[in-house]
Design an enzyme around this catalytic site. Structure first.
Site, short mmCIF file in Angstrom:
data_model
loop_
_atom_site.label_atom_id
_atom_site.label_comp_id
_atom_site.label_asym_id
_atom_site.label_seq_id
_atom_site.Cartn_x
_atom_site.Cartn_y
_atom_site.Cartn_z
N ASP A 272 0.77 -1.27 -0.09
CA ASP A 272 -0.01 -0.07 -0.07
C ASP A 272 0.84 1.36 0.03
O ASP A 272 1.87 1.45 0.73
CB ASP A 272 -0.78 -0.08 1.13
CG ASP A 272 -1.80 1.48 1.27
OD1 ASP A 272 -2.88 1.31 0.72
OD2 ASP A 272 -1.25 2.08 2.14
N ASP B 104 -3.51 2.62 -5.62
CA ASP B 104 -2.51 2.78 -4.49
C ASP B 104 -2.26 1.64 -3.71
O ASP B 104 -1.63 1.53 -2.80
CB ASP B 104 -2.83 3.85 -3.93
CG ASP B 104 -4.00 3.82 -2.91
OD1 ASP B 104 -5.08 2.86 -3.08
OD2 ASP B 104 -4.37 4.57 -1.90
N GLU B 105 -2.69 0.22 -4.16
CA GLU B 105 -2.72 -0.77 -3.58
C GLU B 105 -2.55 -1.93 -4.46
O GLU B 105 -3.23 -2.11 -5.45
CB GLU B 105 -3.78 -1.18 -2.47
CG GLU B 105 -3.51 -1.99 -1.48
CD GLU B 105 -4.68 -1.92 -0.34
OE1 GLU B 105 -4.80 -3.04 0.23
OE2 GLU B 105 -4.95 -1.07 -0.15
#
Length: 434
Positions: A15, A113-114
């Site tokens: 993350d 974003d992960e």
């Protein structure tokens, strides 16, 4: 519970910490760990919602969901509009860095974003332990982008994800590893239940009505009772409460479907079609990069557009290209044709692009490239190369210094014979004489 027969893989969930605020800081030459910056929907509206904030600003109580009028008016606090195209570009670059450690089928982008990777097959190439591999990856991401990442590790996707959310994000090292033996002490201690991955507030209330008020009680409850209340979902959340997850990243990636795509829910409503076109191009670049990694080309373009929640609606259309390709410059005009033909001008909130009808990369094209390289080597002619390296499209002019007997590897130097660049044939898109 006997966990001996269950999957025991090296799954890492990565993350990006305060991703949107960090990228916006980097754009301005600021260190996201030393900067107070907020990304808001519209800096001109005092009631605009805070979409992201750097860690220092979060410590002052400004977080996602706060309002612009909540932010103190100080010189050391930066308030900016979102830059979705830059966020997508940063996400794509980070993906290219991580893909140096695992095969594409062991990689899954969970969100912008992960991401998840399965490091089981490649661990021995890079590290002695899963923790060492996770640290290597997040250190490289920081070194190349100055963006901070955290990583959760587990024997399956579930435990990797919850170890990230409930330990790694708050750990000084940024890395946490949950094993099956940790379930009674770590997994069952997650409270309230709605903080557990996959359990919403509504699901928690329904579980409460069944007399289940903790993850441990759910794990030890009758699976038949939970299944009767929730159907198939009940069996899944019961397994998850016991730390069981049979899903595989390689199951998410299905080569036989021969379809590659990516979609994105945008931070705000976009009315400017120029901005939408830039976002679309960024998504397309990522999808085309994956096509090239698998050495396939696609001939059908599918574009999906979702309009603002306030207006609703959208469209989903596809178009067959005259010639199969895996290059953005070939495919983008077709995307624009679909967009301009079916768009009704309403504010856009989501974009999706997929490429299908795929086949193995055209042998004639690769043979022609290889022939050009060999001829350039023997005649010392200057050549113009276009290729992809680590997700970046590069064009250079220079000379071929060496080509191996199979044409798989070659060395390229510039006009003054200084810059040496070793490349593989499958990285090339085009090779022609100047």
């Amino acid at each position: 519970m006997d966990y001996g027969q269950l999957p025991n893989r090296v799954i890492i969930c990565i993350d990006m910490k305060a991703f949107f605020a960090s990228v916006s800081s980097g754009i301005r030459g600021l260190d996201p760990l030393k900067t107070r910056l907020a990304v808001v929907g519209d800096i001109k509206r005092s009631g605009s919602i805070v979409l992201a904030a750097t860690p220092l600003l979060k410590k002052e109580g400004i977080k996602t969901g706060s309002r612009l009028f909540d932010i103190p008016k100080r010189k050391d606090i930066h308030v900016v509009n979102p830059s979705m195209e830059r966020y997508i570009k940063a996400s794509n670059y980070i993906s290219s860095l991580v893909l140096q450690y695992v095969a594409p089928e062991d990689f899954h982008a969970y969100s912008i974003d992960e991401l998840f990777i399965d490091g089981t097959a490649s661990l021995h190439l890079f590290a002695e332990t899963p923790e060492e591999l996770a640290h290597k990856i997040i250190n490289e991401i920081y070194r190349k982008t100055r963006l901070t990442a955290t990583a959760g590790i587990g024997p399956n996707l579930l435990l990797a994800k919850v170890s990230l959310d409930h330990e790694a994000k708050n750990s000084p090292t940024g890395v946490a590893y949950w094993r099956y033996e940790d379930i009674p002490f770590k997994l069952w201690s997650i409270h309230p239940m709605r903080d557990f991955w996959g359990i919403s507030s509504a699901t928690e209330r329904r579980l409460n009505r069944l007399g289940i008020h903790s993850i441990k009680e759910l794990a030890l409850s009758s699976v038949e009772m939970v299944r009767k209340e929730f159907g198939v979902l009940g069996e899944e959340i019961h397994q998850h409460a016991n730390g069981i997850d049979f899903s595989r990243i390689s199951d998410v990636y299905i080569p036989s479907s021969r379809s590659f795509g990516k979609s994105q829910i945008l931070f705000r409503d976009y009315t400017s079609r120029k901005e939408v076109e830039l976002l679309l191009l960024e998504l397309l670049d990522d999808v085309c990069f994956r096509l090239r990694m698998h050495q396939v080309v696609a001939q059908t373009v599918h574009l999906s557009i979702g309009y603002s929640k306030q207006t609703g609606g959208g469209f989903s259309r596809q178009k067959k290209m005259g010639r199969a390709s895996n290059l953005s410059q070939d495919i983008f005009p077709y995307c624009l044709t679909i967009l301009h033909t079916h768009d009704n001008g309403m504010p856009i909130r989501s974009i999706g692009i997929s490429l299908s009808n795929t086949s193995i990369e055209e042998e004639e094209q690769m043979e022609q490239i290889n022939f050009t390289l060999i001829e350039a080597l023997h005649t010392n002619k200057q050549v113009y190369l276009t290729y992809y390296k680590n997700g970046q499209r590069i064009t250079e002019t220079g000379f071929i210094q060496f080509v191996d007997s199979l044409g798989n590897l070659f060395v390229f130097i510039d006009e003054v014979f200084e810059l040496k660049n070793k490349m593989r044939l499958n990285e090339l898109i085009n090779a022609r004489f100047v």
